[in-house]
Design a protein around this motif. Structure first.
Motif, PDB file in Angstrom:
ATOM      1  N   LEU A  43       0.823  -1.212   0.000  1.00 21.07           N
ATOM      2  CA  LEU A  43       0.000   0.000   0.000  1.00 21.07           C
ATOM      3  C   LEU A  43       0.855   1.260   0.000  1.00 21.07           C
ATOM      4  N   LEU A  44       1.922   1.261   0.777  1.00 15.62           N
ATOM      5  CA  LEU A  44       2.817   2.412   0.799  1.00 15.62           C
ATOM      6  C   LEU A  44       3.443   2.651  -0.573  1.00 15.62           C
ATOM      7  N   GLN A  45       3.855   1.593  -1.229  1.00 14.67           N
ATOM      8  CA  GLN A  45       4.463   1.743  -2.545  1.00 14.67           C
ATOM      9  C   GLN A  45       3.449   2.247  -3.567  1.00 14.67           C
ATOM     10  N   ARG A  46       2.240   1.741  -3.512  1.00 12.69           N
ATOM     11  CA  ARG A  46       1.205   2.225  -4.445  1.00 12.69           C
ATOM     12  C   ARG A  46       0.861   3.682  -4.176  1.00 12.69           C
ATOM     13  N   ALA A  47       0.769   4.042  -2.914  1.00 13.85           N
ATOM     14  CA  ALA A  47       0.476   5.437  -2.571  1.00 13.85           C
ATOM     15  C   ALA A  47       1.608   6.345  -3.056  1.00 13.85           C
ATOM     16  N   GLU A  48       2.847   5.889  -2.924  1.00 12.20           N
ATOM     17  CA  GLU A  48       3.994   6.676  -3.399  1.00 12.20           C
ATOM     18  C   GLU A  48       3.933   6.870  -4.909  1.00 12.20           C
ATOM     19  N   GLN A  49       3.509   5.858  -5.629  1.00 14.70           N
ATOM     20  CA  GLN A  49       3.403   5.981  -7.081  1.00 14.70           C
ATOM     21  C   GLN A  49       2.340   7.010  -7.471  1.00 14.70           C
ATOM     22  N   GLN A  50       1.280   7.084  -6.690  1.00 11.97           N
ATOM     23  CA  GLN A  50       0.215   8.040  -6.984  1.00 11.97           C
ATOM     24  C   GLN A  50       0.525   9.428  -6.438  1.00 11.97           C
ATOM     25  N   GLN A  51       1.330   9.490  -5.407  1.00 11.76           N
ATOM     26  CA  GLN A  51       1.657  10.750  -4.745  1.00 11.76           C
ATOM     27  C   GLN A  51       3.159  10.787  -4.475  1.00 11.76           C
ATOM     28  N   PRO A  52       3.969  11.033  -5.516  1.00 13.46           N
ATOM     29  CA  PRO A  52       5.424  11.012  -5.357  1.00 13.46           C
ATOM     30  C   PRO A  52       5.886  11.941  -4.228  1.00 13.46           C
ATOM     31  N   GLY A  53       6.827  11.434  -3.444  1.00 18.41           N
ATOM     32  CA  GLY A  53       7.355  12.192  -2.324  1.00 18.41           C
ATOM     33  C   GLY A  53       6.685  11.874  -0.997  1.00 18.41           C
ATOM     34  N   MET A  54       5.603  11.106  -1.040  1.00 11.51           N
ATOM     35  CA  MET A  54       4.877  10.779   0.178  1.00 11.51           C
ATOM     36  C   MET A  54       5.736   9.999   1.173  1.00 11.51           C
ATOM     37  N   LEU A  55       6.501   9.023   0.679  1.00  6.47           N
ATOM     38  CA  LEU A  55       7.333   8.227   1.584  1.00  6.47           C
ATOM     39  C   LEU A  55       8.417   9.081   2.234  1.00  6.47           C
ATOM     40  N   ASP A  56       9.027   9.975   1.468  1.00  4.00           N
ATOM     41  CA  ASP A  56      10.028  10.871   2.059  1.00  4.00           C
ATOM     42  C   ASP A  56       9.394  11.745   3.138  1.00  4.00           C
ATOM     43  N   ALA A  57       8.186  12.227   2.890  1.00  2.00           N
ATOM     44  CA  ALA A  57       7.484  13.060   3.879  1.00  2.00           C
ATOM     45  C   ALA A  57       7.165  12.247   5.134  1.00  2.00           C
ATOM     46  N   LEU A  58       6.744  10.992   4.962  1.00  2.00           N
ATOM     47  CA  LEU A  58       6.462  10.140   6.119  1.00  2.00           C
ATOM     48  C   LEU A  58       7.733   9.864   6.915  1.00  2.00           C
ATOM     49  N   ILE A  59       8.826   9.627   6.222  1.00  2.00           N
ATOM     50  CA  ILE A  59      10.095   9.379   6.904  1.00  2.00           C
ATOM     51  C   ILE A  59      10.486  10.602   7.731  1.00  2.00           C
ATOM     52  N   ARG A  60      10.346  11.788   7.154  1.00  2.00           N
ATOM     53  CA  ARG A  60      10.664  13.009   7.902  1.00  2.00           C
ATOM     54  C   ARG A  60       9.740  13.175   9.112  1.00  2.00           C
ATOM     55  N   SER A  61       8.461  12.858   8.946  1.00  2.00           N
ATOM     56  CA  SER A  61       7.499  12.994  10.051  1.00  2.00           C
ATOM     57  C   SER A  61       7.796  12.030  11.193  1.00  2.00           C
ATOM     58  N   VAL A  62       8.081  10.774  10.850  1.00  2.00           N
ATOM     59  CA  VAL A  62       8.390   9.783  11.888  1.00  2.00           C
ATOM     60  C   VAL A  62       9.684  10.166  12.603  1.00  2.00           C
ATOM     61  N   THR A  63      10.668  10.624  11.842  1.00  2.00           N
ATOM     62  CA  THR A  63      11.934  11.052  12.444  1.00  2.00           C
ATOM     63  C   THR A  63      11.700  12.216  13.400  1.00  2.00           C
TER      64      THR A  63
END
Length: 84
Positions: A24-44
Motif C-alpha cells: 500500500l505504501l508503494q502504491r500510494a507513493e506511485q500516486q503521490q510522489p514524495g509521500m514516503l520521504d514526507a512520512l520518513i521526515r514525520s516519523v523522524t
C-alpha cells in the motif's frame, strides 16, 4: 464446502500486515510522489520530539525504529524498481 481456516499464529498475521502495508505504501507513493520521504521526515521528527521530551523508552524507540525501517525499505525498493 471448504474447511474453516485454522487460526494463524500472530507471527503470520503480523507478517501479512507488514506485507500489505508495504504494498500500500508503494502504491500510494506511485500516486503521490514524495509521500514516503514526507512520512520518513514525520516519523523522524516524532521520534526526536519524544526523545527530547523524555517520553521515549526502549519499546517506543523500537516502534519508531521499525516504522522508519519499513518506510525506508518500501522507498528503496520502489526506487530500485524505477531505475533504468
Amino acid at each position: 464446502m471448504s474447511a474453516p481456516n485454522p487460526q494463524h499464529p500472530d507471527e503470520h498475521r503480523l507478517g501479512a500486515c507488514a506485507y500489505l502495508l508495504h504494498m500500500l505504501l508503494q502504491r500510494a507513493e506511485q500516486q503521490q510522489p514524495g509521500m514516503l520521504d514526507a512520512l520518513i521526515r514525520s516519523v523522524t521528527a516524532d521520534r526526536d520530539g519524544a526523545q527530547a521530551q523524555g517520553l521515549a523508552d526502549p519499546r517506543t524507540a523500537g516502534v519508531f525504529d521499525e516504522a522508519l525501517r519499513m518506510l525506508q525499505l518500501a522507498n528503496d525498493q520502489l526506487r530500485a524498481q524505477t531505475r533504468p
